[in-house]
Write a protein that holds these residues in place. Structure first.
Motif, PDB file in Angstrom:
ATOM      1  N   ALA A 192     -38.615  -1.466 -26.007  1.00  0.00           N
ATOM      2  CA  ALA A 192     -38.234  -1.225 -24.614  1.00  0.00           C
ATOM      3  C   ALA A 192     -38.204   0.274 -24.315  1.00  0.00           C
ATOM      4  CB  ALA A 192     -36.875  -1.854 -24.318  1.00  0.00           C
ATOM      5  N   HIS A 193     -37.696   1.058 -25.252  1.00  0.00           N
ATOM      6  CA  HIS A 193     -37.658   2.507 -25.059  1.00  0.00           C
ATOM      7  C   HIS A 193     -39.073   3.082 -24.970  1.00  0.00           C
ATOM      8  CE1 HIS A 193     -33.280   3.091 -26.690  1.00  0.00           C
ATOM      9  NE2 HIS A 193     -33.363   2.232 -25.690  1.00  0.00           N
ATOM     10  N   GLU A 194     -39.984   2.542 -25.764  1.00  0.00           N
ATOM     11  CA  GLU A 194     -41.373   3.002 -25.695  1.00  0.00           C
ATOM     12  C   GLU A 194     -41.995   2.662 -24.342  1.00  0.00           C
ATOM     13  OE1 GLU A 194     -43.300   1.194 -28.994  1.00  0.00           O
ATOM     14  OE2 GLU A 194     -42.328   2.467 -30.506  1.00  0.00           O
ATOM     15  N   VAL A 195     -41.697   1.467 -23.823  1.00  0.00           N
ATOM     16  CA  VAL A 195     -42.226   1.070 -22.516  1.00  0.00           C
ATOM     17  C   VAL A 195     -41.638   1.960 -21.420  1.00  0.00           C
ATOM     18  CG1 VAL A 195     -42.351  -0.792 -20.816  1.00  0.00           C
ATOM     19  CG2 VAL A 195     -42.631  -1.312 -23.242  1.00  0.00           C
ATOM     20  N   ILE A 196     -40.336   2.231 -21.505  1.00  0.00           N
ATOM     21  CA  ILE A 196     -39.700   3.094 -20.503  1.00  0.00           C
ATOM     22  C   ILE A 196     -40.279   4.499 -20.565  1.00  0.00           C
ATOM     23  CG2 ILE A 196     -37.517   4.189 -19.839  1.00  0.00           C
ATOM     24  CD1 ILE A 196     -36.115   1.593 -20.777  1.00  0.00           C
ATOM     25  N   ASP A 197     -40.491   5.004 -21.762  1.00  0.00           N
ATOM     26  CA  ASP A 197     -41.115   6.332 -21.903  1.00  0.00           C
ATOM     27  C   ASP A 197     -42.502   6.346 -21.261  1.00  0.00           C
ATOM     28  OD1 ASP A 197     -39.076   7.737 -23.139  1.00  0.00           O
ATOM     29  OD2 ASP A 197     -39.707   7.181 -25.165  1.00  0.00           O
ATOM     30  N   TRP A 198     -43.266   5.276 -21.479  1.00  0.00           N
ATOM     31  CA  TRP A 198     -44.609   5.197 -20.880  1.00  0.00           C
ATOM     32  C   TRP A 198     -44.523   5.179 -19.358  1.00  0.00           C
ATOM     33  CZ3 TRP A 198     -47.020   1.572 -17.720  1.00  0.00           C
ATOM     34  CH2 TRP A 198     -48.403   1.745 -17.562  1.00  0.00           C
ATOM     35  N   LEU A 199     -43.604   4.390 -18.817  1.00  0.00           N
ATOM     36  CA  LEU A 199     -43.452   4.311 -17.366  1.00  0.00           C
ATOM     37  C   LEU A 199     -43.031   5.657 -16.783  1.00  0.00           C
ATOM     38  CD1 LEU A 199     -41.653   0.845 -17.059  1.00  0.00           C
ATOM     39  CD2 LEU A 199     -43.918   1.406 -16.143  1.00  0.00           C
ATOM     40  N   GLN A 200     -42.092   6.323 -17.444  1.00  0.00           N
ATOM     41  CA  GLN A 200     -41.617   7.605 -16.923  1.00  0.00           C
ATOM     42  C   GLN A 200     -42.703   8.672 -17.000  1.00  0.00           C
ATOM     43  OE1 GLN A 200     -36.828   7.601 -17.275  1.00  0.00           O
ATOM     44  NE2 GLN A 200     -37.875   8.266 -19.112  1.00  0.00           N
ATOM     45  N   SER A 201     -43.440   8.688 -18.086  1.00  0.00           N
ATOM     46  CA  SER A 201     -44.522   9.665 -18.213  1.00  0.00           C
ATOM     47  C   SER A 201     -45.608   9.409 -17.171  1.00  0.00           C
ATOM     48  CB  SER A 201     -45.128   9.601 -19.618  1.00  0.00           C
ATOM     49  OG  SER A 201     -44.183   9.960 -20.595  1.00  0.00           O
ATOM     50  N   LEU A 244     -40.846  -6.776 -19.524  1.00  0.00           N
ATOM     51  CA  LEU A 244     -39.600  -6.853 -18.774  1.00  0.00           C
ATOM     52  C   LEU A 244     -39.167  -8.292 -18.571  1.00  0.00           C
ATOM     53  CD1 LEU A 244     -37.410  -5.812 -16.701  1.00  0.00           C
ATOM     54  CD2 LEU A 244     -39.222  -5.919 -14.983  1.00  0.00           C
ATOM     55  N   MET A 245     -40.108  -9.161 -18.206  1.00  0.00           N
ATOM     56  CA  MET A 245     -39.775 -10.539 -17.882  1.00  0.00           C
ATOM     57  C   MET A 245     -39.272 -11.327 -19.088  1.00  0.00           C
ATOM     58  SD  MET A 245     -43.057 -11.241 -15.396  1.00  0.00           S
ATOM     59  CE  MET A 245     -42.770 -12.980 -15.156  1.00  0.00           C
ATOM     60  N   ALA A 246     -39.573 -10.858 -20.292  1.00  0.00           N
ATOM     61  CA  ALA A 246     -39.182 -11.589 -21.499  1.00  0.00           C
ATOM     62  C   ALA A 246     -38.031 -10.924 -22.248  1.00  0.00           C
ATOM     63  CB  ALA A 246     -40.383 -11.735 -22.425  1.00  0.00           C
ATOM     64  N   MET A 247     -37.412  -9.896 -21.667  1.00  0.00           N
ATOM     65  CA  MET A 247     -36.344  -9.187 -22.375  1.00  0.00           C
ATOM     66  C   MET A 247     -35.082 -10.034 -22.456  1.00  0.00           C
ATOM     67  SD  MET A 247     -36.898  -5.339 -20.820  1.00  0.00           S
ATOM     68  CE  MET A 247     -35.526  -4.585 -21.726  1.00  0.00           C
ATOM     69  N   PRO A 248     -34.426 -10.061 -23.619  1.00  0.00           N
ATOM     70  CA  PRO A 248     -33.195 -10.858 -23.766  1.00  0.00           C
ATOM     71  C   PRO A 248     -32.018 -10.175 -23.080  1.00  0.00           C
ATOM     72  CG  PRO A 248     -33.638  -9.633 -25.781  1.00  0.00           C
ATOM     73  CD  PRO A 248     -34.814  -9.395 -24.878  1.00  0.00           C
ATOM     74  N   GLY A 249     -30.952 -10.943 -22.892  1.00  0.00           N
ATOM     75  CA  GLY A 249     -29.775 -10.423 -22.204  1.00  0.00           C
ATOM     76  C   GLY A 249     -29.113  -9.249 -22.892  1.00  0.00           C
ATOM     77  N   GLU A 250     -29.311  -9.129 -24.210  1.00  0.00           N
ATOM     78  CA  GLU A 250     -28.702  -8.015 -24.945  1.00  0.00           C
ATOM     79  C   GLU A 250     -29.269  -6.657 -24.529  1.00  0.00           C
ATOM     80  OE1 GLU A 250     -28.711 -11.544 -27.828  1.00  0.00           O
ATOM     81  OE2 GLU A 250     -29.913 -10.732 -26.190  1.00  0.00           O
ATOM     82  N   LEU A 251     -30.416  -6.676 -23.863  1.00  0.00           N
ATOM     83  CA  LEU A 251     -31.063  -5.426 -23.445  1.00  0.00           C
ATOM     84  C   LEU A 251     -30.963  -5.244 -21.931  1.00  0.00           C
ATOM     85  CD1 LEU A 251     -34.305  -5.479 -25.642  1.00  0.00           C
ATOM     86  CD2 LEU A 251     -32.057  -4.528 -26.176  1.00  0.00           C
ATOM     87  N   GLU A 252     -29.837  -5.635 -21.359  1.00  0.00           N
ATOM     88  CA  GLU A 252     -29.676  -5.566 -19.911  1.00  0.00           C
ATOM     89  C   GLU A 252     -29.771  -4.133 -19.396  1.00  0.00           C
ATOM     90  OE1 GLU A 252     -29.446  -6.714 -16.095  1.00  0.00           O
ATOM     91  OE2 GLU A 252     -29.712  -7.982 -17.864  1.00  0.00           O
ATOM     92  N   ALA A 253     -29.233  -3.176 -20.126  1.00  0.00           N
ATOM     93  CA  ALA A 253     -29.304  -1.778 -19.678  1.00  0.00           C
ATOM     94  C   ALA A 253     -30.748  -1.301 -19.610  1.00  0.00           C
ATOM     95  CB  ALA A 253     -28.496  -0.881 -20.619  1.00  0.00           C
ATOM     96  N   GLU A 254     -31.514  -1.611 -20.645  1.00  0.00           N
ATOM     97  CA  GLU A 254     -32.927  -1.225 -20.642  1.00  0.00           C
ATOM     98  C   GLU A 254     -33.705  -1.977 -19.556  1.00  0.00           C
ATOM     99  OE1 GLU A 254     -31.376  -0.158 -24.652  1.00  0.00           O
ATOM    100  OE2 GLU A 254     -31.196  -1.893 -23.329  1.00  0.00           O
ATOM    101  N   ARG A 255     -33.341  -3.230 -19.329  1.00  0.00           N
ATOM    102  CA  ARG A 255     -34.026  -4.005 -18.299  1.00  0.00           C
ATOM    103  C   ARG A 255     -33.785  -3.398 -16.919  1.00  0.00           C
ATOM    104  NH1 ARG A 255     -33.985 -10.318 -18.404  1.00  0.00           N
ATOM    105  NH2 ARG A 255     -31.747 -10.071 -18.653  1.00  0.00           N
ATOM    106  N   ARG A 256     -32.568  -2.951 -16.642  1.00  0.00           N
ATOM    107  CA  ARG A 256     -32.275  -2.341 -15.338  1.00  0.00           C
ATOM    108  C   ARG A 256     -33.103  -1.071 -15.131  1.00  0.00           C
ATOM    109  NH1 ARG A 256     -26.797  -3.593 -16.475  1.00  0.00           N
ATOM    110  NH2 ARG A 256     -26.430  -1.423 -17.041  1.00  0.00           N
ATOM    111  N   ILE A 257     -33.203  -0.247 -16.175  1.00  0.00           N
ATOM    112  CA  ILE A 257     -33.996   0.982 -16.064  1.00  0.00           C
ATOM    113  C   ILE A 257     -35.456   0.654 -15.780  1.00  0.00           C
ATOM    114  CG2 ILE A 257     -34.804   3.030 -17.303  1.00  0.00           C
ATOM    115  CD1 ILE A 257     -32.191   2.902 -18.938  1.00  0.00           C
TER     116      ILE A 257
END
Length: 281
Positions: A75-84, A110-123
């Motif tokens: 998820a962090h890698e995907v967020i980094d890609w989106l931000q870049s 994003l659509m398959a992220m589990p509930g434990e990654l709610e913070a990353e999903r919101r970002i």
């Protein structure tokens, strides 16, 4: 027909040549990439030496990393890609995003992220959602009329449905192949624009019943073979993961309104979900 020409034709019609990743029409592609100027970058923790050691041990088969931990790193890698890509900031590899389809791998994650990654999903949802709004704004200005993902999805669905009704009337393999490709393209873009409408939080249209159309399109698309023929039964491996279906069902405002009032529809949806396999485990 000359043997060489016949062989070439058979390769097109019967070979593995159906385009399963059609490109959007040129008018829908922006002339310059999307750039979000009013979104703050989120600084994510980098992997420490312990994390790299765990990855090394896992790749060596000496230990295993919990699924949630691995998904958080991804998820962090995907967020980094989106931000870049969207902010021109961040540690990820940068890409030019001139149409939302170019974010589809991030959207599907994003659509398959589990509930434990709610913070990353919101970002992730914030970045993708803002990009969709910016895309809609720019295309609306280019067309000089408002773009609605919901209306675009509906238009693509009925184009595919009309072609599907004509499929039985095709008389040659080449004609069938071309018709199936058009149907697939229409349903492919319908599915994408429906997802965009959900992520952009467009108001629900109770009359359009897009979720039901989504299910119908997915089941038909799963019968389409590589050579353009139609299988008698759906291929469940080609259906979207169960997590994607549940993600859309929970966020489709029109569907949720109908589910609250229709017990039979709730039961039908529960039964239909049995046909979709979970992505993990």
């Amino acid at each position: 027909m000359a043997p060489a020409q016949e062989s070439k034709l058979r390769g097109v019609v019967y070979g593995r040549s159906l385009d399963f990743r059609p490109q959007p029409p040129d008018p829908d592609v922006l002339g310059s990439p999307l750039k979000l100027t009013d979104v703050e970058i989120v600084r994510l923790p980098q992997k420490g030496w312990r994390d790299h050691l765990r990855l090394f041990l896992q790749s060596s088969g000496l230990t295993s990393v919990p699924t949630v931990v691995r998904l958080r790193w991804q998820a962090h890698e995907v967020i980094d890609w989106l931000q870049s890509s969207l902010l021109s900031k961040g540690r990820g590899k940068r890409a030019s995003v001139s149409h939302p389809l170019q974010m589809m791998s991030a959207i599907e994650f994003l659509m398959a992220m589990p509930g434990e990654l709610e913070a990353e999903r919101r970002i992730m949802h914030t970045l993708i959602g803002r990009a969709l709004l910016e895309y809609r704004k720019r295309v609306s200005a280019n067309r000089e009329r408002p773009l609605s993902f919901t209306k675009e999805a509906t238009t693509h669905f009925f184009a595919g449905f009309k072609e599907q009704q004509m499929l039985a009337k095709t008389s040659t393999p080449g004609e069938q192949f071309a018709t199936v490709q058009r149907i697939y393209n229409s349903y492919y873009f319908f599915r994408a624009y429906y997802i965009f409408a959900i992520l952009a939080r467009e108001p629900g249209d109770s009359g359009s019943k897009l979720f039901s159309k989504f299910m119908r399109a997915c089941f038909f698309m799963s019968t389409i073979q590589d050579d353009g023929t139609i299988a008698p039964k759906p291929s469940y491996r080609q259906l979207p993961p169960k997590e994607h279906v549940v993600f859309l069902a929970k966020r489709d405002v029109a569907l949720q309104s109908r589910l609250r009032e229709d017990e039979a529809l709730r039961s039908e949806l529960q039964n239909m979900l049995r046909f979709f396999r979970p992505l993990r485990g």
